[in-house]
Every structure is written in C-alpha cells, then in structure tokens.
Motif scaffolding. Structure first.
Motif, mmCIF file in Angstrom:
data_model
loop_
_atom_site.group_PDB
_atom_site.id
_atom_site.type_symbol
_atom_site.label_atom_id
_atom_site.label_comp_id
_atom_site.label_asym_id
_atom_site.label_seq_id
_atom_site.Cartn_x
_atom_site.Cartn_y
_atom_site.Cartn_z
ATOM 1 N N TRP A 198 -3.438 1.929 4.716
ATOM 2 C CA TRP A 198 -2.519 2.105 5.852
ATOM 3 C C TRP A 198 -1.062 1.923 5.420
ATOM 4 N N HIS A 199 -0.646 2.812 4.536
ATOM 5 C CA HIS A 199 0.783 2.917 4.214
ATOM 6 C C HIS A 199 1.512 3.336 5.496
ATOM 7 N N GLY A 200 2.816 3.170 5.560
ATOM 8 C CA GLY A 200 3.555 3.524 6.769
ATOM 9 C C GLY A 200 3.210 4.930 7.254
ATOM 10 N N GLU A 201 3.194 5.868 6.315
ATOM 11 C CA GLU A 201 2.957 7.271 6.673
ATOM 12 C C GLU A 201 1.512 7.486 7.138
ATOM 13 N N VAL A 202 0.547 6.957 6.376
ATOM 14 C CA VAL A 202 -0.862 7.182 6.720
ATOM 15 C C VAL A 202 -1.210 6.435 8.007
ATOM 16 N N PRO A 219 7.621 9.284 0.119
ATOM 17 C CA PRO A 219 6.179 9.055 0.160
ATOM 18 C C PRO A 219 5.547 8.962 -1.243
ATOM 19 N N CYS A 220 4.555 8.095 -1.350
ATOM 20 C CA CYS A 220 3.798 7.966 -2.601
ATOM 21 C C CYS A 220 2.794 9.110 -2.689
ATOM 22 N N SER A 221 2.021 9.130 -3.763
ATOM 23 C CA SER A 221 1.075 10.234 -3.970
ATOM 24 C C SER A 221 0.034 10.301 -2.844
ATOM 25 N N LEU A 222 -0.447 9.146 -2.372
ATOM 26 C CA LEU A 222 -1.387 9.113 -1.241
ATOM 27 C C LEU A 222 -0.754 9.772 -0.020
ATOM 28 N N CYS A 223 0.460 9.396 0.276
ATOM 29 C CA CYS A 223 1.114 9.865 1.501
ATOM 30 C C CYS A 223 1.581 11.306 1.376
ATOM 31 N N LEU A 224 2.000 11.707 0.181
ATOM 32 C CA LEU A 224 2.322 13.125 -0.035
ATOM 33 C C LEU A 224 1.100 13.979 0.301
HETATM 34 ZN ZN LIG Z 1 2.179 5.804 0.561
#
Ligand SMILES: [Zn+2]
Length: 197
Positions: free
Chosen positions: A59-63, A91-96
C-alpha cells in the motif's frame, strides 16, 4: 504550453488533501508518500490517499489510492482515461506498473526519485530500478505508449521568471512540510515492521 492553473491546483491538492492524510499516516508509522486522482474536465478531486504500508507493504501512496478508488461505487468514479494521477513523489516501479495497469495516460509528481533518496532517506525506488531492472536514475521511459509523466518542479523551472519564482516559493513551503514529516518517519521507523523501511 504549460497550464499554470493546473500546477497551482495540483499543489493545492497536495497541501490540503494529501498532507493532512499523510500527517495521520506518518503518525501511525507509515512513509510520507501520497497520491490523488482528479478529473481532467474540471480538476475536481476524486480522492486523495496516503501510504499505508503498516497494513500491507504494497500500500504505497499510489497503490493505496488506487485500492480505495476501486472500492468506491462505480458511479462515483471517473474513467481513468479522463483522470489525472498525482503522486507527491515520483512513483516507484510497483506504482509505475499500477498506474499503467489501471489505464491512466498521465501522472504528475512533485519530488523526484533522487529527492526520495537524498532528502527523504528512502533509497528503495532507485535501488530496485537498478537491482531488478538494471536501470540507472532517469532510465525508465518517462513518455511511452501508455502515459506521459510530468515533474512539477521541471514544469515550474521552465516558466517565465515571475511565475517560476511564485511557484518555487509555494513548492519550498510544501518541501519544508515534507522535511518535518520525513524527520517524524525516520525517528519512528525502527519500531515498524515494513520490509523496506
Ligand atoms: Zn511505490
């Protein structure tokens, strides 16, 4: 041509919609990253969210924002192709990937991956890009078949002097706020069990 009113609006959303949630989130031991979704049509806010890694490290900010978005009744949502995605931090790779898979054609961010590493002591975005994807900083495709990304700071840097100075002062105020949120997170992070804290 850069839409200055959109830059002001996105900074408003960070200050008034994301930061209050992030203050609570950091108080609970979460990182300081946040995100929001706005309608392209009138720049109204659909929702804002913040990192919630203490519940789930994905649960990153974006996700987390996207999770909450898909929990909304469909009638209250917006088609993602008609929406602007805003992230406080690049965004990090997950959020991208999450932004890509959910169909956005854009995202805007304030702080860069380098800021996350150097100003906020969170080196994981750049480290994962290097270790997993063998990418140097700036190595991913910032404009591609799926979306175009925009650094708010870079947009501001290219504006005429008066607007540039005004918006850089606004960004400085926001950056000072994030410095203090970062100090709070770093002070408490020994106590959380986030895998990459
Ligand atoms: Zn992220």
């Amino acid at each position: 041509m850069t839409d200055i009113s959109l830059i002001d609006r996105l900074l408003d959303v960070i200050e008034h919609d994301i930061v209050p949630k992030t203050e609570d989130g950091v108080g609970d031991g979460n990182k300081l990253f946040g995100a929001a979704i706005l309608r392209k049509s009138d720049h109204s806010l659909v929702l804002a969210e913040t990192n919630n890694e203490t519940e789930n490290p994905l649960w990153h900010g974006e996700v987390h924002c996207l999770k909450r978005f898909y929990e909304m009744p469909k009638a209250e949502r917006v088609d993602t192709k008609d929406a602007i995605f805003l992230a406080t931090h690049e965004p990090c790779s997950l959020c991208l990937s999450a932004i890509t898979w959910t169909g956005f054609d854009n995202f805007y961010y304030l702080f860069s991956h380098e800021d996350s590493r150097d100003s906020f002591a969170i080196p994981h975005d750049l480290k994962i890009l290097k270790e997993v994807f063998t990418l140097e900083p700036g190595g991913y495709n910032a404009e591609n078949a799926y979306w175009k990304s925009y650094s708010l700071r870079r947009l501001v840097r290219d504006l005429p002097e008066a607007e540039r100075n005004r918006l850089e002062a606004r960004i400085k105020t926001i950056a000072d706020k994030y410095d203090s949120l970062s100090a709070d997170y770093q002070d408490g992070k020994a106590d959380n069990d986030i895998p990459l804290n």
